[in-house]
Design an enzyme around this catalytic site. Structure first.
Site, PDB file in Angstrom:
ATOM      1  N   ALA A  63       0.855  -1.184   0.000  1.00 50.08           N
ATOM      2  CA  ALA A  63       0.000   0.000   0.000  1.00 50.08           C
ATOM      3  C   ALA A  63       0.894   1.239   0.000  1.00 50.08           C
ATOM      4  CB  ALA A  63      -0.884  -0.018   1.243  1.00 50.08           C
ATOM      5  N   GLY A 102       0.496  -5.287   0.619  1.00 49.31           N
ATOM      6  CA  GLY A 102      -0.594  -5.316  -0.343  1.00 49.31           C
ATOM      7  C   GLY A 102      -0.180  -5.892  -1.686  1.00 49.31           C
ATOM      8  N   GLU A 105      -0.515  -9.473  -1.281  1.00 45.47           N
ATOM      9  CA  GLU A 105      -1.947  -9.787  -1.136  1.00 45.47           C
ATOM     10  C   GLU A 105      -2.660  -9.784  -2.494  1.00 45.47           C
ATOM     11  OE1 GLU A 105      -2.194  -6.771   2.035  1.00 45.47           O
ATOM     12  OE2 GLU A 105      -3.314  -8.278   3.177  1.00 45.47           O
ATOM     13  N   GLU A 125       3.892  -5.673   7.073  1.00 46.30           N
ATOM     14  CA  GLU A 125       3.024  -4.708   7.758  1.00 46.30           C
ATOM     15  C   GLU A 125       3.365  -4.591   9.241  1.00 46.30           C
ATOM     16  OE1 GLU A 125       2.038  -6.870   5.496  1.00 46.30           O
ATOM     17  OE2 GLU A 125       0.490  -6.009   4.198  1.00 46.30           O
TER      18      GLU A 125
HETATM   19  C1  3H9 Z   1       0.394  -2.504   3.319  1.00 43.91           C
HETATM   20  O1  3H9 Z   1       0.669  -2.961   2.264  1.00 43.91           O
HETATM   21  C2  3H9 Z   1      -0.986  -2.608   3.940  1.00 43.91           C
HETATM   22  C3  3H9 Z   1      -1.873  -3.631   3.297  1.00 43.91           C
HETATM   23  O2  3H9 Z   1      -1.684  -4.894   3.870  1.00 43.91           O
HETATM   24  C4  3H9 Z   1      -3.338  -3.305   3.525  1.00 43.91           C
HETATM   25  C5  3H9 Z   1      -3.830  -2.036   2.958  1.00 43.91           C
HETATM   26  C6  3H9 Z   1      -5.315  -1.870   3.148  1.00 43.91           C
HETATM   27  N1  3H9 Z   1       4.544   3.548   0.213  1.00 43.91           N
HETATM   28  O3  3H9 Z   1      13.200   2.061   0.738  1.00 43.91           O
HETATM   29  P1  3H9 Z   1      13.652   2.785  -0.474  1.00 43.91           P
HETATM   30  C7  3H9 Z   1       9.304   5.026  -1.085  1.00 43.91           C
HETATM   31  S1  3H9 Z   1       1.534  -1.650   4.240  1.00 43.91           S
HETATM   32  C8  3H9 Z   1       5.011   4.771  -0.091  1.00 43.91           C
HETATM   33  O4  3H9 Z   1      14.610   3.898  -0.305  1.00 43.91           O
HETATM   34  P2  3H9 Z   1      14.929   0.373  -1.409  1.00 43.91           P
HETATM   35  C9  3H9 Z   1      10.374   5.378  -0.081  1.00 43.91           C
HETATM   36  O5  3H9 Z   1       9.890   6.257   0.904  1.00 43.91           O
HETATM   37  C10 3H9 Z   1       2.972  -1.542   3.204  1.00 43.91           C
HETATM   38  N2  3H9 Z   1       6.299   5.017  -0.389  1.00 43.91           N
HETATM   39  O6  3H9 Z   1      14.199   1.786  -1.591  1.00 43.91           O
HETATM   40  C11 3H9 Z   1      11.429   6.004  -0.968  1.00 43.91           C
HETATM   41  O7  3H9 Z   1      11.014   7.344  -1.248  1.00 43.91           O
HETATM   42  P3  3H9 Z   1      12.094   8.500  -1.475  1.00 43.91           P
HETATM   43  C12 3H9 Z   1       3.760  -2.805   3.256  1.00 43.91           C
HETATM   44  C13 3H9 Z   1       7.151   3.991  -0.381  1.00 43.91           C
HETATM   45  O8  3H9 Z   1      15.231  -0.092  -2.753  1.00 43.91           O
HETATM   46  C14 3H9 Z   1      11.309   5.197  -2.251  1.00 43.91           C
HETATM   47  O9  3H9 Z   1      10.014   4.603  -2.214  1.00 43.91           O
HETATM   48  N3  3H9 Z   1       4.971  -2.619   2.499  1.00 43.91           N
HETATM   49  C15 3H9 Z   1       6.735   2.694  -0.070  1.00 43.91           C
HETATM   50  O10 3H9 Z   1      16.000   0.484  -0.390  1.00 43.91           O
HETATM   51  C16 3H9 Z   1      12.360   4.109  -2.367  1.00 43.91           C
HETATM   52  O11 3H9 Z   1      12.313   3.306  -1.185  1.00 43.91           O
HETATM   53  C17 3H9 Z   1       6.132  -2.214   3.071  1.00 43.91           C
HETATM   54  O12 3H9 Z   1       6.183  -2.000   4.251  1.00 43.91           O
HETATM   55  C18 3H9 Z   1       5.356   2.479   0.238  1.00 43.91           C
HETATM   56  N4  3H9 Z   1       4.883   1.252   0.517  1.00 43.91           N
HETATM   57  O13 3H9 Z   1      13.811  -0.594  -0.785  1.00 43.91           O
HETATM   58  C19 3H9 Z   1       7.310  -2.084   2.157  1.00 43.91           C
HETATM   59  N5  3H9 Z   1       7.797   1.872  -0.132  1.00 43.91           N
HETATM   60  O14 3H9 Z   1      12.877   8.067  -2.661  1.00 43.91           O
HETATM   61  C20 3H9 Z   1       8.010  -0.782   2.411  1.00 43.91           C
HETATM   62  C21 3H9 Z   1       8.832   2.628  -0.482  1.00 43.91           C
HETATM   63  O15 3H9 Z   1      11.242   9.712  -1.687  1.00 43.91           O
HETATM   64  N6  3H9 Z   1       9.111  -0.555   1.498  1.00 43.91           N
HETATM   65  N7  3H9 Z   1       8.463   3.912  -0.644  1.00 43.91           N
HETATM   66  O16 3H9 Z   1      12.885   8.552  -0.188  1.00 43.91           O
HETATM   67  C22 3H9 Z   1      10.305  -1.177   1.586  1.00 43.91           C
HETATM   68  O17 3H9 Z   1      10.503  -2.045   2.393  1.00 43.91           O
HETATM   69  C23 3H9 Z   1      11.400  -0.731   0.652  1.00 43.91           C
HETATM   70  O18 3H9 Z   1      11.055   0.550   0.197  1.00 43.91           O
HETATM   71  C24 3H9 Z   1      11.660  -1.634  -0.564  1.00 43.91           C
HETATM   72  C25 3H9 Z   1      12.688  -0.933  -1.503  1.00 43.91           C
HETATM   73  C26 3H9 Z   1      12.230  -2.980  -0.084  1.00 43.91           C
HETATM   74  C27 3H9 Z   1      10.384  -1.868  -1.345  1.00 43.91           C
END
Ligand code: 3H9
Length: 694
Positions: A63, A102, A105, A125
């Site tokens: 998400a 998500g 999911e 999450e």
């Molecule tokens: C969910 O899914 C809830 C659902 O179950 C239910 C819903 C109803 N959203 O980390 P990076 C941005 S909860 C918005 O530096 P990497 C991040 O801020 C979600 N922004 O890259 C950054 O921005 P900026 C569950 C996001 O290669 C840029 O993307 N998912 C999101 O080191 C690059 O990110 C997670 O918790 C997001 N979801 O790592 C996954 N994700 O460039 C969270 C990233 O402006 N994300 N951004 O600073 C991660 O773990 C890592 O970002 C990922 C990439 C491994 C994907």
């Protein structure tokens, strides 16, 4: 504006592509686009089956976390997944990169899943104080069973393709081009009249009491204070008890409750704070980081070897320098023991361990450093020793090599002055053990150049750590605040608290250990020597003697002498009668009558003094923003992540209330540490929060 989701057809297969860089987060535009493209695909008579794929570097990583602070907008993600699941055509997810939250999911709403060999999937999450809220807690147990579902959702760690195949989550692994393979797979399934497989139509998952018990115990042991893990277990349990539709209702209730919780807000905040920390607005964009291909570490003690391991694990060849061959041999032993341990614990295979070890070249000769790109000095914490090392480095290293020092207390500027290239000298303050702790303070001295800062920040990111740029002062950000808290812990005991009480209160607050037990672990003698040094050389700033000085002088230096402030039962601190004696006699000689101190006072004094000092640090520009201080304290000292760090927490408590107590402690103790920080006074006067400065 390009559409974040698009539909196309390749021969007889419909292709839905999500294109929302950088991580294809499932914001409202993507959710709408998904349902629209699905509809188009269903209406496209020439499409026999549909493939869902992500453009760019990854399948959706979840998400859009930023939306959780806003009013929810429809369609909701659970509705999107339900729409996919209800699709009248075969739907195949094609997964690469990290399909998280998500994102994973969504794949569970598809009928079949094909993945690139290096893809990973997970439900992280929990790390955001949430539970999976788009059916993950109901569909995954039905597909994979209770234990794998708990493992993925409670631990929050992404897993690789071979385990996903074992779990039945991934049906096929792509061998060449994911998109081409996915289209071929879809064609094959359509030709075979493969059945649709809506997980939401399955009966409840088989219960597994042993797995539930195991994870409940794990949560109690390892996730103390966090609310989300137990809620995830509850949601998965529901998947074993009720029909799918009821389970989804329950998941939604729990998700909304979590999303609105203080813990989730704190964990969201720190997620973005960690990503912001490396950004240095004062450095012009055209200052580019230098390419680092080789590195050297000076000093093969605990710190030096830990740093060498970290660099080697990131694939950098490392030269490890010590002054003599005995010290070098001891360092080499440490490295071997570490890598053998990794193999024994099955964290690494023997070949990888051998290769890492072989990438660290020991030497006693500075000439071996003639061509390295970056050096990190980690020798004994003594200015004369460090000056000598830097003079040598300056003589032998390339003029454009970046020279880092791992000092925790010394003036990086004074070290830089030993060289002809102070612009290339930077502090790199790792925390012990360096190969485990994620924090690195990147210290900028007045002469440190933009390129050195950028290079250091890029390196820290590359080795998987979180770098926080800080300015020069005694203790930088983390330890400077720590010293103030430690002084309060000592003073509280002098005034009447017991060491056990002080430690218990901070442990219950969520710190991994109390301040005094932490000191015992680090060794009481280190700070004792620092106090004695000031007493000898700078009497006007001499810290008053305290009972800890007497504990040290009695030979109790902490865990390494089997006792310090506490006695030890194994590694568990227990009250020490000897220390109680020292405290009592110290109080008697000072004419102090111990008073009852309640837990609230312990908590306020230990934590508010940190807030006050942090405000001074911000005012002096030693830290760029409050969130950087939160990142330091969470990753360097174990401040509970679910409280968002001391700054975020202070805003929640209320700065006006904190300031009032600070004034009270100043009035009653006269301790200069309690003089209200001007920034704090300004913020309260203006009705603002620390968060406004981020
Ligand atoms: C969910 O899914 C809830 C659902 O179950 C239910 C819903 C109803 N959203 O980390 P990076 C941005 S909860 C918005 O530096 P990497 C991040 O801020 C979600 N922004 O890259 C950054 O921005 P900026 C569950 C996001 O290669 C840029 O993307 N998912 C999101 O080191 C690059 O990110 C997670 O918790 C997001 N979801 O790592 C996954 N994700 O460039 C969270 C990233 O402006 N994300 N951004 O600073 C991660 O773990 C890592 O970002 C990922 C990439 C491994 C994907």
């Amino acid at each position: 504006v390009s559409e974040p989701v698009r539909y196309s057809r390749v021969d007889d297969i419909g292709l839905i592509t999500i294109d929302n860089p950088p991580v294809n987060a499932l914001g409202v535009a993507v959710r709408r686009g998904l349902l629209e493209c699905l509809q188009t695909g269903l209406e496209d008579d020439a499409a026999r089956a549909l493939v869902l794929i992500g453009a760019g570097r990854t399948f959706p990583a979840g998400a859009d976390i930023r939306e959780f602070d806003q009013q929810p907008q429809s369609p909701s993600l659970p509705d999107v997944v339900a729409g996919l699941e209800a699709s009248g055509k075969l739907l195949i997810a094609a997964i690469h990169g990290t399909a998280l939250g998500g994102g994973m999911e969504i794949t569970l709403g598809c009928d079949y899943r094909i993945a690139a060999p290096d893809a990973r999937m997970g439900l992280p999450e929990v790390n955001l104080g949430l539970l999976p809220g788009a059916g993950g807690t109901q569909r995954l147990p039905r597909l994979a069973g209770v234990r794998p579902a708990l493992d993925i959702a409670v631990n929050g760690r992404p897993v690789g393709v071979s385990r996903l195949q074992d779990m039945g989550v991934v049906d096929r692994v792509a061998t060449q081009d994911l998109q081409a393979d996915a289209l071929a797979y879809a064609r094959e399934l359509a030709a075979a009249d493969a059945p649709r497989r809506p997980l939401g139509e399955l009966a409840p998952a088989a219960p597994d009491e042993a797995a539930f018990d195991e994870f409940e115990q794990l949560v109690a042991r390892k996730k103390r204070g966090y609310e989300a893990p137990a809620v995830i277990i509850e949601a998965v349990r529901t998947a074993t008890q009720t029909a799918f539709a009821d389970g989804m209702v329950r998941e939604r209730e729990l998700f909304v409750e979590r999303r609105n919780s203080a813990q989730a807000a704190a964990q969201r905040y720190i997620f973005f704070a960690e990503r912001k920390a490396g950004k240095m607005p004062d450095i012009p964009a055209d200052a580019s980081a230098r390419d680092i291909r080789t590195a050297a570490v000076i000093g093969a003690g605990t710190m030096g070897t830990g740093i060498a391991i970290t660099l080697a694990d990131a694939g950098l060849p490392v030269t490890l320098l010590e002054q003599d061959s005995e010290a070098l041999a001891r360092g080499r032993d440490k490295l071997e023991r570490h890598y053998r341990g990794q193999v024994d614990k099955q964290r690494m295979n023997a070949a990888t361990a051998d290769q890492r070890l072989a990438s660290i070249t020991p030497t006693t000769d500075y000439v071996a450093l003639a061509d390295v790109d970056l050096v990190i000095e980690a020798v004994f914490e003594d200015m004369d020793v460090k000056r000598e090392v830097f003079a040598q480095l300056d003589r032998h290293c390339r003029a454009d090599a970046i020279l880092g020092t791992n000092t925790s207390t010394l003036d990086v500027g004074a070290i830089a002055e030993q060289t002809q290239r102070p612009e290339n000298v930077v502090g790199l303050h790792f925390f012990s053990p360096a190969h485990i702790m994620r924090l690195v303070e990147i210290v900028r001295a007045s002469a440190t150049g933009d390129v050195a800062m950028k290079t250091a920040a890029a390196l820290v990111k590359r080795i998987g750590k979180i770098g926080v740029p800080v300015g020069v002062c005694y203790g930088f950000v983390g330890n400077r605040i720590l010293h103030k808290r430690q002084a309060q812990a000592v003073n509280l005991v002098t005034a009447g608290a017991t060491p056990e009480q002080v430690d218990r209160v901070l442990y219950e607050f969520g710190m991994p250990m109390g301040p005094l037990a932490m000191w015992d672990m680090a060794g009481l003698d280190i700070s004792y020597k620092a106090r004695e040094h000031v007493r000898a050389h700078d009497p006007s700033n001499a810290p008053p003697r305290n009972w800890v000085d007497e504990v040290v002088e009695a030979g109790r230096l902490g865990q390494k002498t089997d006792g310090g402030v506490f006695d030890y039962d194994g590694r568990k601190p227990v009250p020490s009668p000897a220390t109680a004696q020292h405290i009592e006699s110290f109080r008697a000689r000072q004419g102090i009558t111990p008073r009852d101190i309640d837990d609230a006072e312990v908590r306020e004094r230990c934590l508010y003094v940190m807030v006050n000092e942090a405000c001074r640090i911000l005012d002096e520009g030693i830290a760029a923003r409050p969130s950087d201080i939160d990142v330091v304290w969470i990753n360097g000292y174990g401040f509970p992540r679910y409280r968002g760090g001391p700054m975020h927490w202070a805003d929640r408590v209320g700065l006006a209330d904190i300031l009032e107590r600070i004034r009270h402690f100043h009035d009653t103790t006269g301790d200069p540490d309690w003089a209200p920080a001007p920034l704090l006074e300004r913020l309260v006067a203006e009705g603002r929060q620390l968060g406004d400065l981020n």
